[in-house]
Scaffold this motif. Structure first.
Motif, PDB file in Angstrom:
ATOM      1  N   ASP A 131       0.776  -1.305  -0.005  1.00 28.65           N
ATOM      2  CA  ASP A 131      -0.060   0.037  -0.050  1.00 28.65           C
ATOM      3  C   ASP A 131       0.888   1.045   0.082  1.00 28.65           C
ATOM      4  OD1 ASP A 131      -2.227  -1.755   0.015  1.00 28.65           O
ATOM      5  OD2 ASP A 131      -2.543  -1.441   2.129  1.00 28.65           O
ATOM      6  N   LEU A 132       1.838   1.258   0.765  1.00 32.81           N
ATOM      7  CA  LEU A 132       2.936   2.445   0.859  1.00 32.81           C
ATOM      8  C   LEU A 132       3.480   2.730  -0.557  1.00 32.81           C
ATOM      9  CD1 LEU A 132       5.620   3.291   3.716  1.00 32.81           C
ATOM     10  CD2 LEU A 132       6.284   2.998   1.201  1.00 32.81           C
ATOM     11  N   GLN A 133       3.934   1.491  -1.059  1.00 40.87           N
ATOM     12  CA  GLN A 133       4.760   1.742  -2.214  1.00 40.87           C
ATOM     13  C   GLN A 133       3.869   2.247  -3.595  1.00 40.87           C
ATOM     14  OE1 GLN A 133       6.010  -2.347  -2.719  1.00 40.87           O
ATOM     15  NE2 GLN A 133       8.133  -1.587  -1.923  1.00 40.87           N
ATOM     16  N   TYR A 134       2.407   1.720  -3.474  1.00 43.97           N
ATOM     17  CA  TYR A 134       1.587   2.184  -4.560  1.00 43.97           C
ATOM     18  C   TYR A 134       1.017   3.628  -4.160  1.00 43.97           C
ATOM     19  CZ  TYR A 134       1.018  -1.715  -7.547  1.00 43.97           C
ATOM     20  OH  TYR A 134       1.105  -2.601  -8.583  1.00 43.97           O
ATOM     21  N   LYS A 135       1.024   4.291  -2.927  1.00 42.22           N
ATOM     22  CA  LYS A 135       0.697   5.646  -2.721  1.00 42.22           C
ATOM     23  C   LYS A 135       1.879   6.364  -3.046  1.00 42.22           C
ATOM     24  CE  LYS A 135      -2.458   4.852   1.183  1.00 42.22           C
ATOM     25  NZ  LYS A 135      -2.673   5.023   2.654  1.00 42.22           N
ATOM     26  N   ARG A 136       3.229   5.945  -2.888  1.00 45.78           N
ATOM     27  CA  ARG A 136       4.241   6.616  -3.516  1.00 45.78           C
ATOM     28  C   ARG A 136       4.245   6.815  -5.131  1.00 45.78           C
ATOM     29  NH1 ARG A 136       9.547   4.447  -0.200  1.00 45.78           N
ATOM     30  NH2 ARG A 136       8.867   5.314   1.824  1.00 45.78           N
ATOM     31  N   TRP A 137       3.862   5.705  -5.683  1.00 37.90           N
ATOM     32  CA  TRP A 137       3.649   5.580  -7.258  1.00 37.90           C
ATOM     33  C   TRP A 137       2.382   6.286  -7.747  1.00 37.90           C
ATOM     34  CZ3 TRP A 137       6.217   4.582 -11.695  1.00 37.90           C
ATOM     35  CH2 TRP A 137       5.469   4.480 -12.709  1.00 37.90           C
ATOM     36  N   ASP A 138       1.415   6.277  -7.080  1.00 41.07           N
ATOM     37  CA  ASP A 138       0.274   7.014  -7.306  1.00 41.07           C
ATOM     38  C   ASP A 138       0.647   8.577  -7.366  1.00 41.07           C
ATOM     39  OD1 ASP A 138      -1.177   4.955  -7.965  1.00 41.07           O
ATOM     40  OD2 ASP A 138      -2.275   4.765  -6.337  1.00 41.07           O
ATOM     41  N   TRP A 139       1.345   9.006  -6.197  1.00 36.86           N
ATOM     42  CA  TRP A 139       1.473  10.481  -6.215  1.00 36.86           C
ATOM     43  C   TRP A 139       2.517  10.906  -7.263  1.00 36.86           C
ATOM     44  CZ3 TRP A 139       5.252  13.910  -6.185  1.00 36.86           C
ATOM     45  CH2 TRP A 139       5.002  15.277  -5.327  1.00 36.86           C
ATOM     46  N   ALA A 140       3.590  10.104  -7.728  1.00 36.62           N
ATOM     47  CA  ALA A 140       4.608  10.355  -8.692  1.00 36.62           C
ATOM     48  C   ALA A 140       3.709  10.633  -9.920  1.00 36.62           C
ATOM     49  CB  ALA A 140       5.532   9.407  -9.056  1.00 36.62           C
ATOM     50  N   LYS A 141       2.670   9.486 -10.347  1.00 39.91           N
ATOM     51  CA  LYS A 141       2.043   9.809 -11.479  1.00 39.91           C
ATOM     52  C   LYS A 141       1.223  11.063 -11.411  1.00 39.91           C
ATOM     53  CE  LYS A 141       0.083   6.434 -13.621  1.00 39.91           C
ATOM     54  NZ  LYS A 141      -0.749   5.274 -13.602  1.00 39.91           N
ATOM     55  N   ASP A 142       0.391  11.179 -10.160  1.00 38.45           N
ATOM     56  CA  ASP A 142      -0.618  12.240 -10.263  1.00 38.45           C
ATOM     57  C   ASP A 142       0.115  13.666 -10.103  1.00 38.45           C
ATOM     58  OD1 ASP A 142      -2.659  10.450 -10.257  1.00 38.45           O
ATOM     59  OD2 ASP A 142      -2.721  10.345  -8.208  1.00 38.45           O
ATOM     60  N   ASN A 143       1.226  13.738  -9.850  1.00 36.95           N
ATOM     61  CA  ASN A 143       2.152  15.136  -9.614  1.00 36.95           C
ATOM     62  C   ASN A 143       2.934  15.131 -10.408  1.00 36.95           C
ATOM     63  OD1 ASN A 143       0.429  16.500  -7.127  1.00 36.95           O
ATOM     64  ND2 ASN A 143       0.872  14.214  -6.756  1.00 36.95           N
ATOM     65  N   LEU A 144       3.240  14.609 -11.823  1.00 44.37           N
ATOM     66  CA  LEU A 144       4.264  14.232 -12.454  1.00 44.37           C
ATOM     67  C   LEU A 144       5.414  15.849 -12.710  1.00 44.37           C
ATOM     68  CD1 LEU A 144       6.025  12.084 -13.820  1.00 44.37           C
ATOM     69  CD2 LEU A 144       4.705  12.134 -15.691  1.00 44.37           C
ATOM     70  N   PRO A 145       4.720  17.132 -13.145  1.00 46.91           N
ATOM     71  CA  PRO A 145       5.491  17.903 -13.309  1.00 46.91           C
ATOM     72  C   PRO A 145       6.419  18.332 -12.140  1.00 46.91           C
ATOM     73  CG  PRO A 145       3.300  18.370 -14.316  1.00 46.91           C
ATOM     74  CD  PRO A 145       3.226  17.100 -13.475  1.00 46.91           C
ATOM     75  N   THR A 146       5.609  18.101 -10.926  1.00 44.09           N
ATOM     76  CA  THR A 146       6.405  18.449  -9.625  1.00 44.09           C
ATOM     77  C   THR A 146       7.395  17.424  -9.470  1.00 44.09           C
ATOM     78  OG1 THR A 146       4.488  19.408  -8.624  1.00 44.09           O
ATOM     79  CG2 THR A 146       6.237  18.614  -7.050  1.00 44.09           C
ATOM     80  N   TYR A 147       7.224  16.176  -9.729  1.00 46.43           N
ATOM     81  CA  TYR A 147       8.213  15.171  -9.658  1.00 46.43           C
ATOM     82  C   TYR A 147       9.225  15.348 -10.677  1.00 46.43           C
ATOM     83  CZ  TYR A 147      10.277  10.403  -9.575  1.00 46.43           C
ATOM     84  OH  TYR A 147      11.365   9.664  -9.392  1.00 46.43           O
TER      85      TYR A 147
END
Length: 327
Positions: A131-147
């Motif tokens: 769950d932790l890993q997918y939350k990190r992954w989803d954050w990166a996808k959802d905030n790609l310009p920031t990432y």
């Protein structure tokens, strides 16, 4: 199952289809429903014939091979996006704001295993880690310009970031090295299949250099991809050899007293598997040619080379990538 039971199942199936058609007013949608049913039934008939002809083991191995070779050769940041983001289109953070940006988004924390903070992240078991890993992954996808700007501020060039999004891990310094490494893997596939019992050999890029951040739950912020891969050029290449027969090989090595480092890996939001590291001389333990290949590339790559092995059916999570050696 009795003929009466089969008729009952068929009747229930037909009833569910009729209900779907009655509920759908649009003719095109009705056509799509019928088309998908027919397509699935035709596909089932074809695959059933093949299954009955070749048997369970060969059929399942072939299905795993098809799934693997059709999987993406890049981290899946853009699976559900029509227009993939281009790094050059992302405005950079002004130099005067970069220190504050880094303080907000980047984190080099490495928690001690067994500490209260670590147990908060992992004490619930393997599913909590997924769950932790997918939350990190989803954050990166959802905030790609920031990432993208997080990677920039951490020292990565626009060329390296774009290449990472396209499938060249950050641990490989340029396209020339990437191409040479992939070409060498074509030869390694033949070496392994000729000198061991492993078949259907393929390769997967793993580790933080693939998506640009660490998925180790001990590193960085809990639910944000904040422990960014080093831009020093000294990150190792993490390569997993994926093949039919790996589990049997690991069992054989274990019976000989070879030390294995077997650890769980995330495959999807609800499933996982095991990858194995072999402690010792690969040339002596598995294949002299494999050992020679590893020594060459461990020396050649700026940060060295880490090898693991996994069974061919192991699914690849979206932050890893199949290595395309077919083109």
């Amino acid at each position: 199952m009795t003929s009466q039971g089969l008729r009952g199942k068929a009747s229930a199936f037909s009833g569910s289809i009729i209900k779907k058609l009655d509920e759908e007013k649009d003719d095109a949608a009705k056509h799509e429903i019928l088309y998908n049913i027919a397509k699935n039934e035709v596909l089932y008939s074809i695959l059933k014939g093949i299954y009955e002809e070749v048997g369970t083991d060969i059929f399942e191995s072939a299905v795993d091979l098809v799934k693997f070779r059709c999987s993406p050769d890049h981290p899946r940041f853009f699976d559900d996006v029509e227009e993939p983001l281009k790094v050059e289109d992302v405005p950079a953070i002004p130099e005067a704001e970069q220190e504050a940006f880094a303080a907000e988004h980047l984190d080099k924390t490495y928690l001690k295993y067994g500490s209260p903070e670590a147990l908060e992240r992992t004490g619930g078991g393997v599913q909590q880690v997924r769950d932790l890993q997918y939350k990190r992954w989803d954050w990166a996808k959802d905030n790609l310009p920031t990432y993208v700007n997080m990677l920039r501020v951490a020292g990565h060039s626009d060329e390296a970031i774009q290449a990472m999004l396209d499938g060249r891990p950050l641990c490989l310094p340029d396209d020339a090295m990437f191409t040479e490494f992939k070409e060498s893997l074509k030869g390694l596939k033949a070496i392994i299949e000729d000198n061991t019992e492993l078949t259907n050999v393929g390769f997967v890029f793993t580790g933080s250099s693939v998506p640009g951040y660490s998925q180790n739950p001990m590193k960085g912020k809990a639910f944000k991809p904040s422990k960014i891969t080093s831009a020093s050029g000294e990150s190792d290449v993490d390569l997993s050899i994926k093949a039919s027969g790996v589990d049997a090989l690991m069992d054989e090595l274990a019976t000989k007293g070879v030390t294995l480092r077997s650890f769980p890996t995330t495959c999807s939001k609800r499933t996982g598997g095991i990858r194995h590291g072999v402690k010792g001389d690969l040339g002596e333990l598995i294949s002299e040619e494999l050992g020679a290949w590893w020594r060459k590339w461990d020396e050649k790559l700026p940060g060295g080379l880490q090898l693991t092995f996994c069974e061919e059916g192991l699914k690849i999570p979206p932050w890893e990538a199949r290595i395309n050696i077919l083109d």
